[in-house]
Every structure is written in C-alpha cells, then in structure tokens.
Design an enzyme around this catalytic site. Structure first.
Site, short mmCIF file in Angstrom:
data_model
loop_
_atom_site.label_atom_id
_atom_site.label_comp_id
_atom_site.label_asym_id
_atom_site.label_seq_id
_atom_site.Cartn_x
_atom_site.Cartn_y
_atom_site.Cartn_z
N GLY A 163 51.57 -30.95 -64.66
CA GLY A 163 51.73 -30.96 -66.24
C GLY A 163 50.77 -31.46 -66.97
O GLY A 163 51.00 -30.66 -68.12
N ARG A 217 40.63 -35.26 -59.69
CA ARG A 217 40.02 -34.73 -59.27
C ARG A 217 40.58 -33.38 -59.53
O ARG A 217 39.59 -32.06 -58.49
CB ARG A 217 40.11 -34.81 -57.85
CG ARG A 217 41.41 -35.33 -57.17
CD ARG A 217 41.09 -35.33 -55.74
NE ARG A 217 40.68 -34.78 -54.77
CZ ARG A 217 40.84 -33.58 -54.15
NH1 ARG A 217 42.08 -33.10 -55.04
NH2 ARG A 217 41.05 -33.37 -53.36
N ALA A 277 32.48 -28.72 -65.18
CA ALA A 277 33.21 -28.94 -66.16
C ALA A 277 33.88 -30.19 -64.69
O ALA A 277 33.19 -30.52 -63.77
CB ALA A 277 34.76 -28.25 -66.15
N LYS A 278 34.51 -31.58 -65.42
CA LYS A 278 34.88 -32.95 -65.16
C LYS A 278 35.94 -33.22 -64.80
O LYS A 278 36.39 -32.67 -66.53
CB LYS A 278 33.83 -34.34 -65.79
CG LYS A 278 32.59 -33.90 -65.48
CD LYS A 278 32.07 -35.32 -65.85
CE LYS A 278 30.32 -35.15 -66.04
NZ LYS A 278 29.97 -37.00 -66.61
N GLY A 335 41.49 -37.06 -66.96
CA GLY A 335 42.65 -37.34 -66.47
C GLY A 335 43.10 -38.55 -67.04
O GLY A 335 43.45 -38.93 -67.27
N GLU A 336 42.23 -39.57 -66.20
CA GLU A 336 42.06 -40.98 -66.26
C GLU A 336 42.18 -41.74 -67.09
O GLU A 336 42.32 -42.77 -68.20
CB GLU A 336 42.01 -41.51 -65.02
CG GLU A 336 42.74 -40.98 -63.83
CD GLU A 336 42.03 -41.38 -61.98
OE1 GLU A 336 40.76 -40.64 -61.94
OE2 GLU A 336 42.25 -42.10 -61.70
#
Lengths: 267, 739
Positions: free
Chosen positions: B480, B520, B699-700, B703-704
């Site tokens: 998602g 990741r 890019a990194k 999400g967290e």
C-alpha cells in the site's frame, strides 16, 4: 436458527409470545456485533425494524425503532447531541434508541438523557398488552432490565413538562466514534437541575444529592459549582476497567456536570 | 531520417505518477487477501489458548472429527516436518506443544465445508488446561536471565561527566499495527503432492523457508504467491496462519481458506515491543552532550520473532541524531508470557525516540534554550561518528536542514477553533473554548536504512523487454506504500520507455526481494530495478549502436536507428540482477563497528489543543521536514508522511493494547482506538533532497521516519501546554488531568 421479519407490531408480539427464546433485531448494531465477533448464536431472531408502530415519533412518544440519524436532527437538544456521538454515520442510520434501552449497556449514550428527563419505557406483550415502566425501574443491572421475555419495547415516553434547557457531553479518548468513559446529561426545568450520568455505575444514575445541593442555591456561585462537582464525583459509583480508572471517571463526572450546568445557565 | 521527440518520458521519477492500484482500491475492486476465493474450498478455523501460560492436560479432537462437514482436525502431532517456526530462531511451535506460552496461541486447526461448521468444530474440541503463573514483568524475566538478546554498548570514557545532568525513566506501551485487512490465506493443493499458498505477507521467501521446513517438503513443492495487502506495518513479517492453512490443504487434498476475524488478528500477529527505559544525559553548560547512559528492557513476549534485531535498533539509536562521545548502554529484550512482539514501523527506534527526545527537551528547559537550539548544537551529520557504535556517517544526513526547514513551515492560526469538532473531546462536546490551552512541541528521529549487522540483504529483479514494453518481475511485496509505482517510475526514467508493467512473481519464479520493511524497498528493489534497467539499456544501445533509448526505439545522435519492434525482433530481452547495498558488519562485543548501511532523519513540530482539566487532546497541526534523498514520487512521499503521522498521533494519545496477566483486554476496534479523520491534524511537509550514497537516484526509504518522531513531538506539545511530566506513551486523560 429461525428468522422472522415482522411487518407490524402484532406479528412481532405473536412471534415473541411463541418464541420467548428468540432475540429482537432492530438496527442490529449490538446484536450483529455479538453474532459476528463473539460467535453468539441466537436461538431465533425476530426483526422489528419494519414495524410501522415502532418507527413513529409524535410529540411525547418516540417509537423504539427511531434511529440515531433521525434523533440527530430532532428537536431535543441533548438527545440530538448524544445521537451525533454514536458510532459512524452508517451506525447511526441503523442503530435505534429502543435498542440502546434494550441492550442497557452501562455506557449506553441514550440512557442518561432518559434518566435526566424522567422518561418512561413503554413495552407491550401479546398477553398483557401495554405496560409503562419508570426508567429507574427498568434498568436494574449491567445489561439487565425488567423487560419480560415475551415483551417488546415499543416507545420512549417523554414527560408532559420537558426541561427548558438540556445539554449532553461525553468523554472518550477519541474525538468521535468512541465508547463513553463518562457521559452526562444536565436538564434544567422549572423545578431546577437534573443531573444524569452513564458509564459510572451498572445502570444510568441520577446525582440526586448534587441536584438537591445546586437547586438549593439561590444564585449559583463558582464556589457552589465547585461543591456541586465534588458531590457529583462523590455520588457516582464507577469501576476501573480497560477504558478508564475509577478515579478519572469520578473526576470527569464532576467536571462534565459542572460544565453542563454552566451551559444550561448560558442557554 | 526521423528526429525523435527527445521529451522526457512521462510518469518518470520526480513526478506524481498515478498508482496502478489506486482506482481499484478507491472503487472497492481491489482484491485483498481476505477476498481470496476458489470453488470447492474448505474453511479453516483455529482453537486458541485462553490462558497466557498453561499446561495442556487433555486435548480430545474426537467430537470435532465426527461432526458432519468437518474434513480435518489437526494438532501438533500432525506437523509433518520441523515442529517449530521462527524467522530468526525457530522457537514457536506450529501448534501448541503441551504448554501454551501466550494468550491466543494456536492449539488445533480445523477444516470444514463452511465457516460456521469450522467454528463450531473448534468449540466442540475438548480441551483441559492447568493454568500456570504467567511471567509478565520484563524486568523480572531479565533478572532471571530469560532474554532473547542482551546488548552492551561501551563507547568513550566512563568517567566523563557533564555539568548538567538529566535523569528520566520512560515507558512505552504496546502498539498494534492494526492493519484493516486481517491475516488471510488460501492454500491450493497442486495435485502432485505440492501446494500453492496465497497469503498475506511482507516477505514471501522468508515465509517459504519456514513453511517448507515445517511441512517437511522440498522447496519446489511449495510456492508462495503474493496477495493484495490491506495494511502491514510489520504485522506480516512473521508467520501467522501460513503453515496451518497449508497443512489443512495437504491433509484434505482440497483448497482451504483461513481469514482471521478482528480479535484473532489482534492475537495472531506480533506487536510493537513495550519498553522501559532509564536515561541519564550529561551535558556541558552550552547543552552539548558529554555522556549518555541508558538501561532499558523491551518485552519480547513469548517467542523470539525479530526481537534480537529490534533490540539492536533500540540500542544503536538510543541517543538519536545527536553527537556524543561517551555512550554506555545496557539493554535486553525479555522472554515473558505477554503477546509476542516483533516488527512494527520504526522497529525499536520508536521507543527510544520518545525517551531521548523527552531528555533533550528537559535539557533545553534546564539551560533555557529553545528545544530546537539544543538539537542544533548536537546535530549529527555526515562524517560524524554515530554516538553509539562509532560508525562514521556516510552519505547524506541533513539533520540541521530538517530543523531549519521545519521552522520555515507556517504555524496554524493562533485562534482556538469555533467548530466544537475541532476542540478537545470533539463531538463529545466536553470542552468550551476557554478551557483550552495550546502547546507546541518538537522532535527529531533517526533510523537506519535496510537491514543491518552483516545480514546478506539483497533484492532480485528480472526485467523483460517485449514489443509491448517492459515487464518488471519481482517477489517484492506492495503493502500500500507505493512500491509498484516507484519501481515503474525508475524503469521509465532509465529506459526512456513509458509502457512498464509490474508482474508479481511467486517464490518458484525468482529469488528473494527481501522484506517490505526497514524502509528498504525503494532503495533495494528500486535499486535492483535501476541497476537492471541500466544494464538492459546499455546492452541494447551497444547492440544497436545507439546513444539513447526512447519510446520509439534506439537513437544514435538524434537519429532513430532501430524501433522497439526491431530491437525485440529476435525475442524479448532480459536482464536479471541481484542487488545488494554496501556491506555492513557485526558490531563487536561492545557494540562498536559499522553495523548500518545508511541513515535517515526527520523532524516534527506538533501543535496541540489540550483541555487540562479533563486531560483531552486535539492535535491541531503536525509539520514535518523529512530527509528523502531524492523525491521519486513527491505525492507518494507525502502520503507516507501523513499516514506515519496518523500512526504516531495514535501512539501518542490513544493506541494501546492493554494486557493484564498476559491477556489482551481490548482486542477489537471498539476498544483499540486508532485516529479517525477528526483526530488527524493538518500536516505541512518539506522534503529535503540530499542524495543518499546508494540506491536509485539517491533516494532514501522514508516509510518509518514519520512514525518515529511524531509521537514525541505530540507529547512534548502536551507537556508545553500542561506542565505535566508525561513519561509514558500513550498519554492517557488521567495522566494529563493528574488523577
């Protein structure tokens, strides 16, 4: 499991008389949660949501199957306020005041309003006809009422003299769609304030001592309100559970009651 | 001669390319795991332990077996292979081995013709328990040596001392991932002894390894297929019903479906570790950290799962994005009879962030500094050693810039809102405007990128160019967050070809893509797509003698030399890669070394309205500046920032699984509350683009981060409004009201 969708009250009452073990389904917002989540298996179901007689709302008589969505737009201010706090729009479109009374959860949001205005519960059965029960004789314990197994709640009856102002508030940790830690209705009539609270005892309760105290004041000072809040906190009988603590519920009961008196005074 | 358009390919990186799954999800047409269905399937159900700790005295399945419509009833004796499973150490019995070690532990499984019968059969099983005293205190378990891992960090001079000392004890409760989609699986026997397993997962290859071990089957006999995921957040990193549903299908020879109900879901997946943390910060008069000393215990619950890696994160990020030369950490993750803990968004970095940011605020207060000023003075940057492991920060780490950018975001209107729904208490109408106090709080958070501690972390991708366009074959799981979109954008930009399709592969078709976790996949599977796309492009350009690839074909100095049809005339062109990030190392016995592949930093500012008397909160606005490396899809990033903030707000003021004697008291959405739209603040965001030293276009993974520092920012704001210490999250009304 037998299922009957009753189209009118007499059909429903006949079925109820014949199958007192069956459960009643109106909005289903309590029963179906039990069925789906707790695997509760009713011996039978009598659906009453299409009974015209239960959908009627005229003057002092609110049909038991009137939904929160209708109450939310209705003339009784505190009732409309509390209806708005119940669940999501989908739940309010289905759930009913009569169902709230029948479930008799200590946290039922409709119940303090019934207690505050001294409403009565109208019930009917095939054999004994209609019976009218005072609210404080109807609610007797956690999810326990004096409704007989062959009876159906048909309406909530309002008193002849409604309060001139009425206000509702409810504390929960989420700002919407939340079960009450405490809910409270304060009604102000010609005879003074009436204060009812939910989630702070096995049944909805009135804070009679606090009512007596505040109604004896000729002009309501800050000190009087502080004392009033203290008495409310003292009068409630909450427990500690996973939703809140006894101490917080006592504290919040007093704060809410005081703030609602102030709102009634400002109305 | 044809002259190419030379326009940049549409929907490449940097654009808000639309999600291929977006319309289907919004219109209700997306197939989630719980929608899985096949004609003739059986329904599975699970008998669970009603105790957190109990000995199984008697288990008699006969009454269930003889029921009409029941096709199989299985217990631990029926597990064909390894009787236990586990991602790191296989310590959890597939089904109860005679002792239940947590509430809800699976004991027996049933397959029946329909769901009702399956549930009735579960209830018919005769089971007798001898309750045992549950171990529920992680400190006691640690004292008794019952730990999954102990971490020791010793860096610098133990005798170093600062002139300012801040000591604090902090506690975080259990947060649940609360994914709306429950655990779901459909196992289909293949007719030749094997099974196809369609199951909600974040990493089908790690599932596969555990499943074949417990089934006692060869790798080729079991295929795990990805399915539509309705939320993950770490809850799907570990096995739930996977082995059970496969066992039932193999036993009955028929397809079997299991979908957990909400309460089973709460019992059936691992949660965020609750933590107790004792901190001592010592600083000089300017507020620069001199020494940080920490003792902490996490509660890992009944089985290991990913506890050892969560503890490493909590230990290595125990100081946050700040410099400090002397750091001493003693940490442990305990084995108890509480619900098993494992992966959840932030993975150990969340708990310590609440503690270290609370400490930094108190340091600022003692010195009379602005909260952001004390953070500026200590900001960790490229070339600095990480306070704990001493690892030199490589690549970008714009700690100072996230602070500056955060401050540049406009504050909300200072007036308390008139709309009662936007006041504390919301529709409950508890709070008049004049009872509201506003507060502002700040927090920064640090997180590692991808897997650490010498884990062989890779992602495999196969690209196939056909006349119709490019196919991306991968086993990476979209949960998602938008991975599919990002990878398609990367491929388009590198290859210059717009027609890109993502084709999910099962475990038999390609190697592992690694887990969709640890921030990741953008870098790992995105990196694999990038590397494969570059290889594919260069191969084609070399073969056809061109210098540019576009939608039309191969160009050489502006001239079209081969159309795509011509390029693929001899068949599809393939490029496979196994992509790895720079290697990481095991830390030494004192936690020193280079355990991490890279870092990401974020900052949050929370503005809250509080009713101090009732202890109610409405979060008005949260602003964030996020280190993103390179924004491949800005809209997708903002989606992650806002979603992560929602989860962080939830942890700050309402989300808590309440556990008593090991039993979860609120395993429903009636009582486990997550923020609604009315509880969600407005969000302002700034994306900081300083390229990472590895990964596609710099890019990194992001999400967290949004979940890590949003929680302490909200709590800091409530502290600012009320003056209460608030050393525990979530903050409860009674904590604020002081009753």
């Amino acid at each position: 499991m037998d299922f009957l969708a009753a189209g009118d009250l007499s059909t429903a009452l006949d079925a109820r008389a014949e199958h007192p073990e069956a459960e009643l389904l109106a909005g289903g917002t309590d029963l179906m949660v039990e069925v789906n989540l707790s695997y509760h298996r009713p011996a039978g179901v009598i659906a009453v949501r299409s009974c015209e007689e239960l959908l009627e709302w005229e003057g002092r008589r609110i049909g038991a199957a009137v939904t929160w969505a209708r109450l939310e737009d209705g003339p009784h201010r505190a009732l409309a306020q509390l209806a708005r706090t119940i669940g999501s729009p989908q739940i309010r479109a289905a759930g009913t005041l009569g169902g709230n009374v029948a479930t008799a959860s200590p946290a039922g949001d409709g119940l303090p309003w019934i207690a505050a205005i001294d409403a009565e519960i109208e019930v009917a059965s095939q054999r004994r006809g209609t019976r009218i029960i005072a609210w404080d004789e109807f609610f007797v314990g956690v999810k326990e009422t004096t409704l007989a197994p062959d009876e159906i709640i048909t309406a909530i009856l309002l008193p002849e003299h409604m309060p001139v102002s009425q206000e509702f508030a409810k504390v929960g940790v989420r700002n919407v769609m939340v079960i009450a830690m405490v809910n409270c209705v304060v009604a102000r009539g010609e005879d003074g304030f009436r204060v009812a609270l939910g989630s702070v005892a096995p049944v909805p309760i009135r804070a009679y001592r606090a009512e007596e105290m505040i109604n004896a004041e000729t002009s309501i000072s800050d000190a009087a309100l502080t004392e009033f809040a203290r008495i409310v906190s003292d009068e409630v009988r909450p427990i500690s559970d996973h939703r809140s603590t006894e101490a917080y519920r006592r504290h919040a009961s007093g704060v809410l009651a005081r703030r609602l008196v102030e709102r009634c005074l400002a109305a | 001669m044809t002259v190419g358009t030379k326009e940049r390919v549409a929907a490449g990186i940097g654009e808000n390319a639309p999600r291929p799954d977006g319309v289907a999800k919004l219109s209700g047409n997306f197939a989630y795991g719980s929608d899985l269905w096949i004609d003739g399937m059986l329904w599975g159900a699970t008998l669970r332990s009603p105790y957190a700790h109990a000995r199984l005295v008697e288990l008699d399945i006969t009454p269930a077996v003889v029921m009409s419509g029941v096709r199989a009833v299985l217990t631990q004796d029926d597990v064909p292979g390894r009787p236990t499973f586990g991602q790191v150490e296989p310590d959890q019995p597939v089904l109860c081995d005679g002792v239940a070690r947590y509430w809800g532990e699976p004991v027996a499984i049933v397959a029946a013709d329909d769901q009702e019968t399956a549930r009735a059969a579960v209830e018919a099983i005769i089971v007798e328990w001898e309750p045992l005293p549950p171990v529920t205190d992680p400190d006691q378990a640690r004292a008794a040596g019952e730990t999954y891992r102990d971490m020791v960090i010793r860096r610098g001079d133990a005798d170093a001392a600062g002139s300012v000392v801040i000591e604090g004890e902090y506690e975080t409760a259990i947060q649940d991932q609360a994914p709306l989609g429950p655990e779901a699986g459909l196992a289909i026997p293949d007719g030749s002894g094997g099974v196809d397993l369609h199951v909600t997962s974040q990493w089908i290859h790690i599932d596969h390894a555990q499943i074949i071990a417990s089934l006692g089957m060869e790798p080729d006999d079991v295929r795990c297929h990805p399915v539509g995921i309705g939320g993950a957040f770490g809850a799907r990193e570990d096995i739930s019903l996977h082995i059970h549903v496969a066992m039932l299908a193999l036993r009955t020879g028929r397809p079997v479906r299991i979908v957990y109900d909400r309460t089973e879901s709460f019992a059936g997946h691992v949660k965020r570790h609750p933590a107790r943390m004792r901190y001592r910060h010592e600083a000089d008069d300017e507020g620069r950290l001199v020494k940080v000393t920490v003792d902490m215990v996490l509660d890992g619950g009944a089985y290991a799962h990913t506890s050892h890696a969560v503890l490493a994160n909590a230990s290595f990020f125990t100081v946050g994005p700040y410099k400090c030369d002397n750091v001493f950490v003693d940490a442990a993750v305990s084995r108890t009879n509480n619900p098993p803990a494992g992966a959840m968004r932030g993975f150990g970095a969340v708990q310590v962030c609440f503690a270290y940011e609370s400490q930094m605020d108190r340091l600022a207060e003692v010195l009379g500094l602005h909260p952001l000023e004390v953070r500026r003075r200590n900001a960790l940057g490229p070339g600095d050693p990480l306070a704990t492991s001493g690892q030199i920060v490589e690549g970008s780490l714009p700690t100072l810039r996230v602070i500056d950018e955060l401050e540049s975001i406009p504050m909300p209107d200072a007036a308390i809102p008139d709309d009662p729904r936007r006041l504390p208490g919301g529709t409950g109408l508890t709070t008049p405007k004049d009872a509201v106090v506003r507060g502002v709080g700040f927090a920064l958070g640090l997180k590692n990128l991808a897997f650490s501690e010498a884990f062989d972390d890779f992602s495999e991708v196969l690209l196939i160019l056909t006349p119709a366009g490019l196919e991306i074959h991968t086993a990476a799981i979209e949960v998602g967050q938008g991975l599919v979109t990002i990878c398609e954008q990367i491929a388009r930009t590198v290859l210059g070809i717009e027609a890109v399709a993502w084709l999910s592969a099962d475990t038999s078709q390609i190697g592992s893509a690694g887990s969709t976790s640890a921030s990741r996949q953008t870098q790992m599977t995105g990196g694999a797509v990038y590397e494969a796309a570059v290889g594919l492009r260069d191969k084609i350009l070399q073969q056809f003698g061109g210098d540019e690839l576009t939608n039309d074909g191969v160009y050489d100095r502006g001239e079209l030399v081969a159309t795509l049809d011509a390029v693929t005339a001899d068949g599809p062109i393939e490029q496979w890669v196994r992509y790895r990030h720079p290697p990481t190392e095991e830390p030494d016995e004192f936690g020193q070394g280079n355990p991490h592949a890279g870092f990401v930093v974020a900052a949050h500012r929370a503005v809250v309205d509080v009713d101090p008397e009732l202890g109610l909160v409405r979060v008005v606005q949260i602003d964030t500046a996020q280190d993103v490396g390179k924004a491949l899809n800005p809209q997708a990033i903002v989606g992650q920032l806002e979603g992560g903030i929602a989860q962080g707000v939830g942890f700050a003021i309402m989300e808590e699984l309440i556990v008593e004697d090991g039993v979860i008291l609120n395993p429903t959405f009636t009582d486990y509350l997550i923020p609604t739209l009315l509880d969600m603040p407005d969000v302002g965001s700034r994306l900081i683009e300083e390229p990472a030293h590895w990964g596609p276009f710099g890019a990194k993974g992001i999400g967290e981060s949004p979940t890590i520092s949003s929680t302490p920012a909200v709590v800091a704001a409530i502290r600012a409004a009320t003056g209460r210490p608030l050393n525990r999250v979530p903050v409860r009304p009674q904590d604020i009201a002081g009753v």
